[in-house]
Design a protein around this motif. Structure first.
Motif, mmCIF file in Angstrom:
data_model
loop_
_atom_site.group_PDB
_atom_site.id
_atom_site.type_symbol
_atom_site.label_atom_id
_atom_site.label_comp_id
_atom_site.label_asym_id
_atom_site.label_seq_id
_atom_site.Cartn_x
_atom_site.Cartn_y
_atom_site.Cartn_z
ATOM 1 N N THR A 1 9.888 -16.975 46.824
ATOM 2 C CA THR A 1 10.099 -15.860 45.904
ATOM 3 C C THR A 1 9.794 -16.278 44.471
ATOM 4 O O THR A 1 10.136 -17.381 44.054
ATOM 5 C CB THR A 1 11.548 -15.345 46.006
ATOM 6 O OG1 THR A 1 11.807 -14.996 47.363
ATOM 7 C CG2 THR A 1 11.768 -14.123 45.137
ATOM 8 N N GLN A 2 9.169 -15.376 43.734
ATOM 9 C CA GLN A 2 8.860 -15.583 42.313
ATOM 10 C C GLN A 2 9.824 -14.752 41.484
ATOM 11 O O GLN A 2 10.009 -13.556 41.743
ATOM 12 C CB GLN A 2 7.419 -15.166 42.029
ATOM 13 C CG GLN A 2 7.011 -15.334 40.583
ATOM 14 C CD GLN A 2 5.582 -14.875 40.337
ATOM 15 O OE1 GLN A 2 4.919 -14.353 41.224
ATOM 16 N NE2 GLN A 2 5.113 -15.063 39.104
ATOM 17 N N HIS B 1 13.181 -10.143 40.239
ATOM 18 C CA HIS B 1 12.348 -10.436 41.399
ATOM 19 C C HIS B 1 10.962 -9.858 41.154
ATOM 20 O O HIS B 1 10.817 -8.663 40.917
ATOM 21 C CB HIS B 1 12.971 -9.823 42.656
ATOM 22 C CG HIS B 1 12.119 -9.985 43.876
ATOM 23 N ND1 HIS B 1 11.209 -9.031 44.262
ATOM 24 C CD2 HIS B 1 12.035 -10.986 44.774
ATOM 25 C CE1 HIS B 1 10.609 -9.439 45.359
ATOM 26 N NE2 HIS B 1 11.085 -10.626 45.696
ATOM 27 N N LEU B 2 9.931 -10.710 41.187
ATOM 28 C CA LEU B 2 8.569 -10.235 40.979
ATOM 29 C C LEU B 2 7.851 -9.986 42.306
ATOM 30 O O LEU B 2 7.255 -8.948 42.514
ATOM 31 C CB LEU B 2 7.765 -11.221 40.143
ATOM 32 C CG LEU B 2 8.200 -11.390 38.695
ATOM 33 C CD1 LEU B 2 7.293 -12.368 37.975
ATOM 34 C CD2 LEU B 2 8.207 -10.051 37.981
ATOM 35 N N ARG B 3 7.904 -10.983 43.191
ATOM 36 C CA ARG B 3 7.232 -10.854 44.483
ATOM 37 C C ARG B 3 7.685 -11.977 45.399
ATOM 38 O O ARG B 3 8.255 -12.957 44.942
ATOM 39 C CB ARG B 3 5.712 -10.862 44.326
ATOM 40 C CG ARG B 3 5.157 -12.141 43.753
ATOM 41 C CD ARG B 3 3.674 -12.059 43.402
ATOM 42 N NE ARG B 3 3.303 -10.983 42.527
ATOM 43 C CZ ARG B 3 3.322 -11.041 41.193
ATOM 44 N NH1 ARG B 3 3.728 -12.123 40.592
ATOM 45 N NH2 ARG B 3 2.959 -9.998 40.468
ATOM 46 N N SER B 4 7.410 -11.780 46.685
ATOM 47 C CA SER B 4 7.708 -12.798 47.686
ATOM 48 C C SER B 4 6.522 -12.951 48.609
ATOM 49 O O SER B 4 5.712 -12.032 48.771
ATOM 50 C CB SER B 4 8.939 -12.413 48.509
ATOM 51 O OG SER B 4 10.107 -12.416 47.720
ATOM 52 N N ASP C 1 0.619 -15.780 41.534
ATOM 53 C CA ASP C 1 1.179 -14.529 42.045
ATOM 54 C C ASP C 1 1.323 -14.546 43.578
ATOM 55 O O ASP C 1 1.299 -13.504 44.228
ATOM 56 C CB ASP C 1 0.383 -13.315 41.561
ATOM 57 C CG ASP C 1 -1.067 -13.336 42.009
ATOM 58 O OD1 ASP C 1 -1.526 -14.360 42.554
ATOM 59 O OD2 ASP C 1 -1.747 -12.315 41.820
ATOM 60 N N GLN D 1 -0.522 -15.671 46.146
ATOM 61 C CA GLN D 1 -1.618 -15.436 47.089
ATOM 62 C C GLN D 1 -2.007 -16.793 47.688
ATOM 63 O O GLN D 1 -2.268 -17.747 46.947
ATOM 64 C CB GLN D 1 -2.823 -14.805 46.382
ATOM 65 C CG GLN D 1 -2.524 -13.447 45.781
ATOM 66 C CD GLN D 1 -2.113 -12.430 46.829
ATOM 67 O OE1 GLN D 1 -2.788 -12.243 47.822
ATOM 68 N NE2 GLN D 1 -0.976 -11.787 46.601
#
Length: 171
Positions: free
Chosen positions: A76-77, A89-92, A147, A149
């Motif tokens: 998680t970012q 929370h930005l993305r996982s 991000d 990827q």
């Protein structure tokens, strides 16, 4: 003179990982909590990062984003806002097992199908250059963009308990 932290501000269980970045110490525990401490080791804020253990934490030095990993394969970012003392929370992303095609994996046996769709315990994170690297219990090392990827995956078929990436980003 030594100041003590109130018992209620401490982690309730074992601290598994810690990382220091620009005046803040981030600690992750067995309950999925990340706590943030200042240079005087006074608590700043905390949040539930995962439902279970936080195995490791890494920080992107260019923007201060925090990355955490856990046993369900989730990386998680988080965006840290020092002013309002919170993590957004930005993305996982989910790290999955090795392809393993034609391999005999310890504890699993031989398989022609692999585990590329099965989440695995992500144990280690390491930031180098502009990439996040992760290592898991099945022996995969992955390189992620900032991000989350997936750019590269190498399979070593042995548990990754420690991780270091050279300056030239070779593993």
């Amino acid at each position: 003179m030594v100041d003590c932290v109130c018992q209620s501000e401490l982690h309730e269980c074992d601290v598994i990982t810690s990382v220091y970045h620009k005046g803040l110490l981030f600690t992750g525990d067995d309950n999925g909590i990340i706590k943030v401490w200042n240079d005087d080791l006074q608590p700043v804020f905390s949040w539930r990062a995962h439902e279970s253990v936080v195995f490791d934490i890494a920080v992107n030095p260019s923007n201060g984003d925090v990355y955490s990993c856990t046993l369900d394969g989730v990386i998680t970012q988080w965006r840290i806002d020092r002013n309002v003392k919170r993590a957004q929370h930005l993305r996982s992303a989910i790290q999955t097992g090795p392809s393993g095609k034609g391999q005999c994996l310890p504890g699993i046996g031989c398989s022609d199908s692999g585990m590329e769709d099965t989440p695995v315990n992500v144990r280690k994170l390491f930031w180098r250059g502009s990439h996040l690297y992760s290592g898991d219990e099945m022996g995969s090392i992955c390189r992620w963009t900032s991000d989350l990827q997936l750019e590269m995956k190498k399979e070593y078929f042995t548990e990754i308990w420690s991780l270091f990436v050279n300056e030239d980003e070779s593993v």
